[in-house]
Design a protein around this motif. Structure first.
Motif, short mmCIF file in Angstrom:
data_model
loop_
_atom_site.label_atom_id
_atom_site.label_comp_id
_atom_site.label_asym_id
_atom_site.label_seq_id
_atom_site.Cartn_x
_atom_site.Cartn_y
_atom_site.Cartn_z
N THR A 188 -17.86 -20.80 -3.28
CA THR A 188 -17.97 -21.68 -2.11
C THR A 188 -19.33 -21.48 -1.47
N PRO A 189 -19.92 -22.54 -0.88
CA PRO A 189 -19.43 -23.92 -0.91
C PRO A 189 -19.78 -24.61 -2.23
N LYS A 190 -19.31 -25.82 -2.42
CA LYS A 190 -19.68 -26.60 -3.60
C LYS A 190 -21.05 -27.22 -3.44
N PHE A 191 -21.36 -27.64 -2.24
CA PHE A 191 -22.65 -28.28 -1.95
C PHE A 191 -23.17 -27.74 -0.62
N ARG A 192 -24.50 -27.69 -0.50
CA ARG A 192 -25.08 -27.30 0.77
C ARG A 192 -26.50 -27.81 0.83
N ILE A 193 -26.88 -28.30 2.01
CA ILE A 193 -28.27 -28.66 2.26
C ILE A 193 -28.79 -27.72 3.34
N LEU A 194 -29.92 -27.09 3.06
CA LEU A 194 -30.54 -26.16 4.00
C LEU A 194 -31.91 -26.67 4.39
N LYS A 195 -32.31 -26.30 5.57
CA LYS A 195 -33.70 -26.56 5.95
C LYS A 195 -34.54 -25.35 5.59
N ILE A 196 -35.80 -25.58 5.37
CA ILE A 196 -36.73 -24.49 5.04
C ILE A 196 -36.63 -23.41 6.11
N GLY A 197 -36.50 -22.17 5.67
CA GLY A 197 -36.45 -21.05 6.60
C GLY A 197 -35.05 -20.62 7.01
N GLN A 198 -34.06 -21.49 6.73
CA GLN A 198 -32.68 -21.11 7.05
C GLN A 198 -32.17 -20.09 6.03
N SER A 199 -31.07 -19.45 6.39
CA SER A 199 -30.44 -18.49 5.49
C SER A 199 -29.00 -18.90 5.24
N MET A 200 -28.46 -18.43 4.13
CA MET A 200 -27.05 -18.68 3.86
C MET A 200 -26.54 -17.70 2.82
N THR A 201 -25.23 -17.61 2.73
CA THR A 201 -24.59 -16.77 1.73
C THR A 201 -23.72 -17.63 0.84
N LEU A 202 -23.93 -17.51 -0.47
CA LEU A 202 -23.07 -18.16 -1.45
C LEU A 202 -21.97 -17.16 -1.82
N GLN A 203 -20.74 -17.64 -1.73
CA GLN A 203 -19.61 -16.75 -1.98
C GLN A 203 -19.14 -16.88 -3.43
N CYS A 204 -18.72 -15.76 -4.00
CA CYS A 204 -18.16 -15.73 -5.34
C CYS A 204 -17.02 -14.72 -5.37
N THR A 205 -15.89 -15.15 -5.88
CA THR A 205 -14.72 -14.28 -5.99
C THR A 205 -14.06 -14.48 -7.34
N GLN A 206 -13.67 -13.36 -7.96
CA GLN A 206 -12.92 -13.46 -9.22
C GLN A 206 -11.65 -12.63 -9.11
N ASP A 207 -10.61 -13.12 -9.76
CA ASP A 207 -9.30 -12.46 -9.67
C ASP A 207 -8.86 -11.89 -11.02
N MET A 208 -9.81 -11.61 -11.89
CA MET A 208 -9.49 -11.12 -13.23
C MET A 208 -9.77 -9.62 -13.37
N ASN A 209 -10.11 -8.98 -12.27
CA ASN A 209 -10.41 -7.55 -12.25
C ASN A 209 -11.57 -7.20 -13.19
N HIS A 210 -12.54 -8.11 -13.28
CA HIS A 210 -13.70 -7.86 -14.12
C HIS A 210 -14.69 -6.95 -13.40
N ASN A 211 -15.24 -6.01 -14.14
CA ASN A 211 -16.25 -5.14 -13.54
C ASN A 211 -17.60 -5.83 -13.40
N TYR A 212 -17.95 -6.62 -14.42
CA TYR A 212 -19.29 -7.20 -14.47
C TYR A 212 -19.30 -8.57 -13.81
N MET A 213 -20.27 -8.75 -12.91
CA MET A 213 -20.45 -10.05 -12.28
C MET A 213 -21.92 -10.42 -12.25
N TYR A 214 -22.19 -11.73 -12.24
CA TYR A 214 -23.56 -12.23 -12.39
C TYR A 214 -23.79 -13.44 -11.48
#
Lengths: 113, 112
Positions: B7-33
């Motif tokens: 999340t989110p699927k789409f986002r528009i930012l202005k130059i200089g703004q900050s944001m966090t892209l979220q990622c969650t997995q429910d497969m108990n995987h150790n490795y994430m990218y």
């Protein structure tokens, strides 16, 4: 430095015919190769892979061939179906890179009914 | 199993703004990218993690930060967004023995 290259941005074939997607690599340390399929607005999904100790791996309609001396691999889809239309990415990894993948640019395959 | 969700699927930012892209997995995987895909290009690795509390840089880490406090979550932080960060961002996870990887659906980010 593009270590994995897919020189054909697009490929168009007729339904029922063979699709051949090509991939070249430069890093001789790569020892595992994968193909991913990507539909628009979705993430890539794993399709088929091959270890460097093999020269061929087959899974249903999909076969991957590896020519280590030429640093070349190809994905054959026989017979091609309209649902195969997607972007196909070639990827490679080495023992030293762990599970990190190096991707090619992708080839857009269009299968015409 | 939801697999890998972003999340989110789409986002528009202005130059200089900050944001966090979220990622969650429910497969108990150790490795994430985290990968980014620019038009006509393959996926480039930004950051990766081999387990909670362990992260490392990939090919194109500049302008990004990550953290991994749990096995499930691997957020990507953009500080001071720049137009060069306009891209589609994919999160993926895998087990140490499974190189194939499971990808999320992506976040399309535009920086104007």
């Amino acid at each position: 430095d593009q270590q994995v290259k897919q020189n054909s941005p697009s490929l168009s074939v007729q339904e029922g015919r063979i699709s051949i997607l090509n991939c070249d690599y430069t890093n001789s340390m790569f020892d595992y190769f994968l193909w991913y399929k990507k539909y628009p607005a979705e993430g890539p999904t794993f399709l088929i892979s091959i270890s460097s100790i093999k020269d061929k791996n087959e899974d249903g309609r999909f076969t991957v061939f590896l020519n280590k001396s030429a640093k070349h691999l190809s994905l054959h889809i026989v017979p091609s179906q309209p649902g195969d239309s997607a972007v196909y990415f070639c990827a490679a990894q080495s023992e030293t890179s762990g599970s990190r993948l190096t991707f090619g640019e992708g080839t857009q395959l269009t299968v015409n009914p | 199993n939801a697999g890998v969700t972003q999340t989110p699927k789409f986002r528009i930012l202005k130059i200089g703004q900050s944001m966090t892209l979220q990622c969650t997995q429910d497969m108990n995987h150790n490795y994430m990218y985290w990968y980014r895909q620019d038009p006509g290009m393959g996926l480039k690795l930004i950051y990766y993690s081999v387990g909670a509390g362990i992260t490392d840089k990939g090919e194109v880490p500049n302008g990004y930060n990550v953290s991994r406090s749990t096995t499930e979550d691997f957020p990507l932080r953009l500080e001071l967004a720049a137009p060069s960060q306009t891209s589609v961002y994919f999160c993926a996870s895998t087990t140490p023995k499974g190189p194939s990887g499971f990808f999320g659906p992506g976040t399309r980010l535009t920086v104007l």
